[in-house]
Scaffold this motif. Sequence first.
Motif, mmCIF file in Angstrom:
data_model
loop_
_atom_site.group_PDB
_atom_site.id
_atom_site.type_symbol
_atom_site.label_atom_id
_atom_site.label_comp_id
_atom_site.label_asym_id
_atom_site.label_seq_id
_atom_site.Cartn_x
_atom_site.Cartn_y
_atom_site.Cartn_z
ATOM 1 N N UNK A 60 8.766 -21.673 76.708
ATOM 2 C CA UNK A 60 9.001 -22.892 75.922
ATOM 3 C C UNK A 60 7.720 -23.643 75.597
ATOM 4 N N UNK A 61 6.547 -23.106 76.007
ATOM 5 C CA UNK A 61 5.309 -23.842 75.781
ATOM 6 C C UNK A 61 4.938 -23.948 74.312
ATOM 7 N N UNK A 62 5.487 -23.069 73.459
ATOM 8 C CA UNK A 62 5.208 -23.192 72.030
ATOM 9 C C UNK A 62 5.908 -24.406 71.429
ATOM 10 N N UNK A 63 6.931 -24.901 72.108
ATOM 11 C CA UNK A 63 7.673 -26.069 71.615
ATOM 12 C C UNK A 63 7.345 -27.341 72.395
ATOM 13 N N UNK A 64 6.870 -27.171 73.624
ATOM 14 C CA UNK A 64 6.487 -28.314 74.462
ATOM 15 C C UNK A 64 5.240 -27.880 75.235
ATOM 16 N N UNK A 65 4.096 -28.352 74.779
ATOM 17 C CA UNK A 65 2.821 -27.824 75.258
ATOM 18 C C UNK A 65 2.486 -28.314 76.664
ATOM 19 N N UNK A 66 1.483 -27.642 77.252
ATOM 20 C CA UNK A 66 1.022 -28.051 78.567
ATOM 21 C C UNK A 66 0.444 -29.471 78.538
ATOM 22 N N UNK A 67 -0.249 -29.816 77.457
ATOM 23 C CA UNK A 67 -0.793 -31.176 77.340
ATOM 24 C C UNK A 67 0.331 -32.210 77.271
ATOM 25 N N UNK A 68 1.374 -31.899 76.522
ATOM 26 C CA UNK A 68 2.503 -32.826 76.441
ATOM 27 C C UNK A 68 3.186 -32.960 77.797
ATOM 28 N N UNK A 69 3.318 -31.832 78.498
ATOM 29 C CA UNK A 69 3.933 -31.878 79.826
ATOM 30 C C UNK A 69 3.077 -32.692 80.792
ATOM 31 N N UNK A 70 1.755 -32.530 80.720
ATOM 32 C CA UNK A 70 0.862 -33.280 81.606
ATOM 33 C C UNK A 70 0.948 -34.777 81.338
ATOM 34 N N UNK A 71 1.030 -35.151 80.060
ATOM 35 C CA UNK A 71 1.144 -36.568 79.718
ATOM 36 C C UNK A 71 2.449 -37.161 80.240
ATOM 37 N N UNK A 72 3.544 -36.406 80.106
ATOM 38 C CA UNK A 72 4.824 -36.888 80.609
ATOM 39 C C UNK A 72 4.811 -36.976 82.131
ATOM 40 N N UNK A 73 4.144 -36.020 82.764
ATOM 41 C CA UNK A 73 4.041 -36.051 84.222
ATOM 42 C C UNK A 73 3.284 -37.288 84.690
ATOM 43 N N UNK A 74 2.215 -37.650 83.972
ATOM 44 C CA UNK A 74 1.464 -38.860 84.333
ATOM 45 C C UNK A 74 2.324 -40.102 84.145
ATOM 46 N N UNK A 75 3.120 -40.123 83.101
ATOM 47 C CA UNK A 75 4.001 -41.269 82.868
ATOM 48 C C UNK A 75 4.995 -41.422 84.020
ATOM 49 N N UNK A 76 5.555 -40.310 84.464
ATOM 50 C CA UNK A 76 6.505 -40.364 85.565
ATOM 51 C C UNK A 76 5.825 -40.766 86.862
ATOM 52 N N UNK A 77 4.618 -40.293 87.071
ATOM 53 C CA UNK A 77 3.883 -40.670 88.281
ATOM 54 C C UNK A 77 3.617 -42.168 88.297
ATOM 55 N N UNK A 78 3.237 -42.725 87.150
ATOM 56 C CA UNK A 78 2.991 -44.168 87.066
ATOM 57 C C UNK A 78 4.275 -44.958 87.258
ATOM 58 N N UNK A 79 5.389 -44.418 86.765
ATOM 59 C CA UNK A 79 6.671 -45.123 86.863
ATOM 60 C C UNK A 79 7.199 -45.146 88.289
ATOM 61 N N UNK A 80 6.826 -44.148 89.110
ATOM 62 C CA UNK A 80 7.276 -44.052 90.502
ATOM 63 C C UNK A 80 8.802 -44.060 90.592
ATOM 64 N N UNK A 81 9.433 -43.221 89.759
ATOM 65 C CA UNK A 81 10.896 -43.109 89.759
ATOM 66 C C UNK A 81 11.292 -41.642 89.974
#
Length: 449
Positions: A60-81
């Motif tokens: 699925x990386x052609x539709x949702x890239x590693x960079x996009x996944x990393x950015x979302x992961x950082x958002x979740x880490x900051x949210x602490x949820x």
Amino acid sequence: MRTVLRRSPAARPAARSAAMLAGLLGLLLLLVAPTASAAGGIDEAATALKKSQVYVDPAMTSRFSEDQAAALSRKLEDADKPIYVAVVPDNAQYPSATVARDLRTRVGVVGVYAIWHGSQFKAFPDRAALSPNTAANMAGAAFRAHPGDIDATLNDFVDQAVGQVRGHAAESGSGGVSTAAIVIPLALLALAGGGVLLLFRRARKRREEQARAELAQLRTVVDEDITAFGEELDRLDFNPGAPDADDAQRADYSHALDSYERAKQTMDAAERPADVAPVTEALADGRFSLATLAARREKRPLPDRRPPCFFDPRHGPSVEDVDWAPEGGAPRTVPACGTDAARLASGRQPDIRTVQTEYGQQPYWNAGPAYSPWAGGYFGGGLLPGLLVGTALGSVIAGPDTAWAAGDGHGSGFEGGDVSGADFNSSDFGGFDDGGFGGGGDGGDFGGF
């Protein structure tokens, strides 16, 4: 002459301790070392989610890239949820009927599991973290707003969810029960003499601090309610010893006074947010007694027992049900006092109770889950879900596990971010072939806010 160096007796225990420490550390490294696995699959996804809360299958990386996944992961880490996001293809490695249940079992953490599966998107929550209706409504809204755009859909959903999901993110690497989960705590216990208990104490301290903060937030609002009821009693022109006062009137008056005292004493003794529910229940009971007393004195028919005014319980018992909808929301029938019913009939807005939040004054139903015990004492469990559907407060009053009905806040004994392993309600983790559409449902009988 050869010199022989000998260790002193005192050095031998230290050497043995060092050797033991090295051996235990080696064991720990073997236990936590990653194992080889085939690309993709439930096991690999679960392992990744325990570390970063976001997993993207290689297909699925052609539709949702590693960079996009990393950015979302950082958002979740900051949210602490405790929100876990998986982007996986629709194939045999991720069965449509069980992918959510299997991921939840293997990750083992109480939370919300948002899964993009092939061309569909659904969110599956533990009720201790978020109500299923709220998750479905938010997932559906995000999916419809960004057709086919995985990155935009997931970020939209996460942005909506972080303000309503209860609990905190689990410690990195936590998850389902395994050999490492058993041996590592034992090894740490041997090395640190019980230091592993600090993890549990920290979690308990965090929950206690959160409960104290919520109780302080509630105390301000409840004190206002108690004061308002006390002022009603002070303004009441009733003398129990007057010649025209009968026993029934005196009983109503006495019950109202008792309710006032009970509310004050219960609030003074409150130690957690759930203790607020009996306080507002007592206030509602006392106000009904005053309404009954007024009817007796004015020779009117006695009022039926009805819930308080939905717009502001300080208005007293409701007198009728009215149709009402918040701005941009779906209509619903709510109980209203006579004054608010007249306002709506004339095209005006009702007098809505607002409370202070970090975003300024907000209607109490948008002030967050901390107010669920307060509302639960006034309205009870059967009425609230329909009244508050789609609101921040409604997200925690959508079923039997409510913060005002259960001692620990959610009935199950777990909170968002807790490690429960496979101990969860599997009916909340259905499949992608249960009907509905890609967004995870249409939100039931309401179009949502």
